[in-house]
Design a protein around this motif. Structure first.
Motif, mmCIF file in Angstrom:
data_model
loop_
_atom_site.group_PDB
_atom_site.id
_atom_site.type_symbol
_atom_site.label_atom_id
_atom_site.label_comp_id
_atom_site.label_asym_id
_atom_site.label_seq_id
_atom_site.Cartn_x
_atom_site.Cartn_y
_atom_site.Cartn_z
ATOM 1 N N GLY A 1 1.311 5.869 3.384
ATOM 2 C CA GLY A 1 1.387 6.880 2.320
ATOM 3 C C GLY A 1 2.115 6.363 1.081
ATOM 4 O O GLY A 1 2.697 5.275 1.091
ATOM 5 N N TYR A 2 2.079 7.167 0.015
ATOM 6 C CA TYR A 2 2.680 6.745 -1.260
ATOM 7 C C TYR A 2 4.204 6.675 -1.162
ATOM 8 O O TYR A 2 4.852 5.898 -1.838
ATOM 9 C CB TYR A 2 2.236 7.680 -2.385
ATOM 10 C CG TYR A 2 0.741 7.592 -2.600
ATOM 11 C CD1 TYR A 2 0.196 6.559 -3.353
ATOM 12 C CD2 TYR A 2 -0.128 8.510 -2.001
ATOM 13 C CE1 TYR A 2 -1.175 6.444 -3.520
ATOM 14 C CE2 TYR A 2 -1.502 8.407 -2.165
ATOM 15 C CZ TYR A 2 -2.021 7.369 -2.925
ATOM 16 O OH TYR A 2 -3.374 7.258 -3.073
ATOM 17 N N SER A 3 4.784 7.489 -0.291
ATOM 18 C CA SER A 3 6.250 7.492 -0.190
ATOM 19 C C SER A 3 6.755 6.475 0.844
ATOM 20 O O SER A 3 7.951 6.218 0.933
ATOM 21 C CB SER A 3 6.725 8.889 0.196
ATOM 22 O OG SER A 3 6.144 9.224 1.444
ATOM 23 N N GLN A 4 5.836 5.917 1.640
ATOM 24 C CA GLN A 4 6.178 4.899 2.653
ATOM 25 C C GLN A 4 7.227 5.408 3.656
ATOM 26 O O GLN A 4 8.088 4.644 4.098
ATOM 27 C CB GLN A 4 6.673 3.599 1.970
ATOM 28 C CG GLN A 4 5.569 2.846 1.247
ATOM 29 C CD GLN A 4 4.551 2.224 2.213
ATOM 30 O OE1 GLN A 4 4.872 1.333 2.973
ATOM 31 N NE2 GLN A 4 3.322 2.729 2.183
ATOM 32 N N HIS A 5 7.126 6.696 4.012
ATOM 33 C CA HIS A 5 8.068 7.238 4.992
ATOM 34 C C HIS A 5 7.538 7.152 6.418
ATOM 35 O O HIS A 5 8.228 7.529 7.353
ATOM 36 C CB HIS A 5 8.396 8.709 4.671
ATOM 37 C CG HIS A 5 9.316 8.845 3.497
ATOM 38 N ND1 HIS A 5 10.336 7.962 3.253
ATOM 39 C CD2 HIS A 5 9.362 9.747 2.485
ATOM 40 C CE1 HIS A 5 10.963 8.298 2.154
ATOM 41 N NE2 HIS A 5 10.385 9.384 1.655
ATOM 42 N N SER A 6 6.314 6.674 6.579
ATOM 43 C CA SER A 6 5.735 6.712 7.924
ATOM 44 C C SER A 6 6.190 5.495 8.743
ATOM 45 O O SER A 6 6.758 4.533 8.208
ATOM 46 C CB SER A 6 4.213 6.797 7.794
ATOM 47 O OG SER A 6 3.615 5.758 8.457
ATOM 48 N N GLN A 7 5.893 5.540 10.059
ATOM 49 C CA GLN A 7 6.308 4.458 10.961
ATOM 50 C C GLN A 7 5.617 3.141 10.567
ATOM 51 O O GLN A 7 6.191 2.071 10.621
ATOM 52 C CB GLN A 7 5.912 4.877 12.385
ATOM 53 C CG GLN A 7 6.349 3.909 13.459
ATOM 54 C CD GLN A 7 5.677 4.239 14.799
ATOM 55 O OE1 GLN A 7 5.015 5.266 14.960
ATOM 56 N NE2 GLN A 7 5.855 3.347 15.753
ATOM 57 N N TYR A 8 4.338 3.231 10.203
ATOM 58 C CA TYR A 8 3.595 2.040 9.781
ATOM 59 C C TYR A 8 3.680 1.891 8.268
ATOM 60 O O TYR A 8 3.368 2.821 7.534
ATOM 61 C CB TYR A 8 2.134 2.135 10.227
ATOM 62 C CG TYR A 8 2.013 2.112 11.727
ATOM 63 C CD1 TYR A 8 2.159 0.902 12.410
ATOM 64 C CD2 TYR A 8 1.797 3.275 12.451
ATOM 65 C CE1 TYR A 8 2.080 0.860 13.796
ATOM 66 C CE2 TYR A 8 1.712 3.246 13.834
ATOM 67 C CZ TYR A 8 1.861 2.040 14.505
ATOM 68 O OH TYR A 8 1.789 2.001 15.864
#
Ligand SMILES: C[S@@+](CC[C@H](N)C(=O)[O-])C[C@H]1O[C@@H](n2cnc3c(N)ncnc32)[C@H](O)[C@@H]1O
Length: 297
Positions: free
Chosen positions: A144-151
């Motif tokens: 995602g755009y915020s880069q908060h995910s695990q990957y």
């Protein structure tokens, strides 16, 4: 092939990730070439995309030469640039950070192709293919755009492995031709001039049903009809054509040489969907364990 739990990730020689990529057919296509005794084979993919089968056959020296074509200029620039600007491509790969800021820069190149070189477009295609969800060039970034995910955005960007793959392919560049035509034009311009006895063609057009969502370019019903006439006119050639299972495509092709097939290896149901396989009159199908030929239609 790497088995992780129940998900099987096919190993591919291609540096590109490709939605609906057909690398898994490499064993079957090699058997086709052997069964039909095609010596010094020129292997042709008019809808090349990630060209996983072409690269595998060439790198294992099962074929003499490959010709890969794709109408998408981004894909074309990728293949051209790794073959003709190899050192500069590798330099870019080594030096470019894989983060969201860079993602925006590479996306800008993709959206303004007229302002950039073959190398810049080719690298941007590669960058977005490796950092976007499912490898879809027009899609959003992994994580995602915020880069908060695990990957995170770089989880499919193993620079060392990718450099290895690119250098290996580039070492075969004298045996690779890349073109950027509409497939029907490519048939008239290129295929019709090839030696019928030494050529094997794998047509993998955009799916009838899902094509629109997956690829930058897509076919209308009439385009599929037009293409079928072109393919069916290649009576004396060795070829196969694959499609998603759809009644419209069965009606359009309407030849006796058609089967439904499933890939044999997969524990992942999503990948085990049945597909259509058409083959020319000249082509003999092998006895195979690589795919499950379910039935005549
Ligand atoms: C199903 S994908 C091929 C995937 C490929 N077999 C692989 O294993 O990666 C279809 C490809 O056809 C290309 N394409 C779409 N329309 C085309 C056309 N009219 N002529 C040539 N290529 C086309 C798309 O850009 C896409 O790369």
């Amino acid at each position: 092939m790497i088995v992780m739990g129940v998900i099987i990730i096919p190993v591919t020689d291609s540096p590109l990730r490709y939605p609906g990529g057909k690398t898994q057919l490499k064993g079957f296509i090699n058997e086709l070439i052997q069964t039909n005794s095609i010596k010094d084979c020129t292997y042709v993919e008019p809808f090349a995309g990630g060209a996983g089968v072409a690269m595998s056959l060439l790198l294992t020296e099962k074929v003499q030469e490959v010709i890969i074509n794709d109408i998408d200029s981004s894909i074309y620039c990728f293949w051209k640039s790794i073959l003709e600007h190899t050192d500069n491509f590798i330099k870019l790969l080594e030096e470019t950070p894989v983060n969201i800021n860079e993602w925006y820069k590479q996306k800008y190149i993709q959206e303004n192709k007229d302002k950039f070189s073959v190398l810049e477009i080719g690298f941007s295609t590669f960058f977005l293919n490796r950092t976007n969800r499912s490898g879809i060039i027009t899609g959003g970034p992994i994580g995602g755009y915020s880069q908060h995910s695990q990957y995170k955005i770089d989880c499919r960007f193993n620079k060392k492995n990718l450099i290895k793959k690119i250098l290996k392919i580039a070492s075969y560049k004298k045996q690779i031709t890349v073109t950027n035509d509409d497939a029907s034009v490519f048939i008239d311009k290129v295929i019709k001039f090839l030696d019928k006895d030494k050529t094997f063609i794998f047509f993998d057009p955009p799916y009838y049903k899902q094509g629109k969502h997956l690829y930058t370019n897509f076919y209308t019903h009439d385009d599929h009809v037009h293409l079928s006439k072109k393919i069916l006119s290649l009576k004396d050639y060795y070829w196969i054509t694959t499609y998603d299972l759809s009644k419209e495509i069965m009606e359009i092709y309407n030849i006796k040489n058609q089967k439904i097939y499933r890939l044999n290896y997969s524990a992942n149901n999503k990948r085990k969907a049945a597909e259509l396989l058409f083959y020319s009159e000249r082509t003999t199908l092998p006895e195979t364990n690589h795919i499950e030929l379910i039935s005549n239609i």
